[in-house]
Design an enzyme around this catalytic site. Structure first.
Site, PDB file in Angstrom:
ATOM      1  N   ALA A   1      37.039  30.430  37.947  1.00  0.00           N
ATOM      2  CA  ALA A   1      37.456  30.661  36.536  1.00  0.00           C
ATOM      3  C   ALA A   1      36.161  31.340  35.649  1.00  0.00           C
ATOM      4  O   ALA A   1      36.486  32.457  34.645  1.00  0.00           O
ATOM      5  CB  ALA A   1      37.605  29.482  35.822  1.00  0.00           C
ATOM      6  N   ASP A   2      35.227  31.487  35.897  1.00  0.00           N
ATOM      7  CA  ASP A   2      34.001  31.849  35.478  1.00  0.00           C
ATOM      8  C   ASP A   2      33.882  33.347  35.701  1.00  0.00           C
ATOM      9  O   ASP A   2      33.472  34.223  34.659  1.00  0.00           O
ATOM     10  CB  ASP A   2      32.764  31.180  35.616  1.00  0.00           C
TER      11      ASP A   2
END
Length: 258
Positions: free
Chosen positions: A109-110
């Protein structure tokens, strides 16, 4: 206010937004064994130091996490201490980023939110270099798509492997030596770690630019260890210490009305 949380393998980076303005930031160690109550106490302490209250001032929580146990802590904390569920970045969420990899669901997700933030700041093509537990290179297309990238051992991982597998080498401060030619064992190790990482960054960026056919692709650096290496890199164009937090804010704004 929006509380944004970037949960990495080593650190949790937190930021509180008032609209589009990032008011305050904090860093905490990542501890999967921490309970949701302990997490609430930690967050409350950070906020109270800035005359803010977890229950009354935080009306939204957006989270990007690569540590499932900590994701669970945040969900449980929000259920007990907040009046709203956290927005957890993951597959199926509206991010505005097309992930053009073989298996989009495995992309952290980052990396997605970094792509979103970098494209919003500098357009594309671009390359995000995130200096964390690993050193990630995220490649952003001209249209803002995530094309893929590179994952390399981070500076601390490299240092830990060196010290852990050699009997006579001791840990050193992560700072540059007087010269690339170390005049002592400590300086030789520092040279290898700092200049070795900088050379890795420049070499990988040059290869990515060549593969893209974009020699002027903008390189944006972020991550807690970036300031240690950036003065010795030749290819990085700008440093955005809170890039991931900005990306979380943008994701939240895309989903807030859904």
């Amino acid at each position: 206010m929006l509380l944004a949380a970037d949960v990495g393998n080593t650190e949790i980076v937190l930021g509180i937004f008032d609209g589009a303005t990032l008011r305050h930031t904090w860093r905490s160690s990542t501890r999967p064994e921490r309970t949701s109550d302990e997490l609430a106490l930690l967050l409350s302490g950070f906020l109270e130091h800035r005359d803010l209250d977890l229950r009354s001032d935080v009306d939204a929580l957006c989270l990007a996490s690569v540590v499932p146990d900590v994701t669970g802590q945040f969900r449980e904390m929000a259920a007990t201490y907040l009046s709203h569920e956290p927005l957890v970045v993951g597959p199926g969420m509206k991010t505005g980023v097309s992930v053009l990899t073989d298996n989009p669901r495995e992309v952290g997700a980052d990396r997605v939110v970094n792509t979103l933030a970098a494209f919003a700041m500098v357009g594309g093509p671009a390359i995000v270099v995130d200096f964390g537990t690993s050193t990630n290179f995220d490649v952003v297309s001209e249209a803002g798509e995530f094309l893929g990238g590179v994952i390399a051992p981070g500076l601390q991982i490299s240092a830990g492997a060196l010290f852990g597998r050699t009997a006579r080498l001791t840990r050193v401060d992560l700072q540059p030596p007087r010269s690339p030619i170390g005049r002592s064992t400590v300086e030789a190790i520092q040279s290898g770690l700092i200049y070795g990482t900088a050379g890795e960054v420049d070499g990988i960026v040059e290869r990515i630019r060549a593969d893209l056919g974009a020699p002027d692709a903008t390189v944006v650096a972020t991550g807690g260890l970036a300031p240690v290496v950036l003065p010795h890199c030749r290819t990085v164009d700008r440093y955005e210490p809170w890039l991931t937090l900005e990306g979380l804010r943008l994701v939240y704004e895309k989903n807030v009305d859904d």
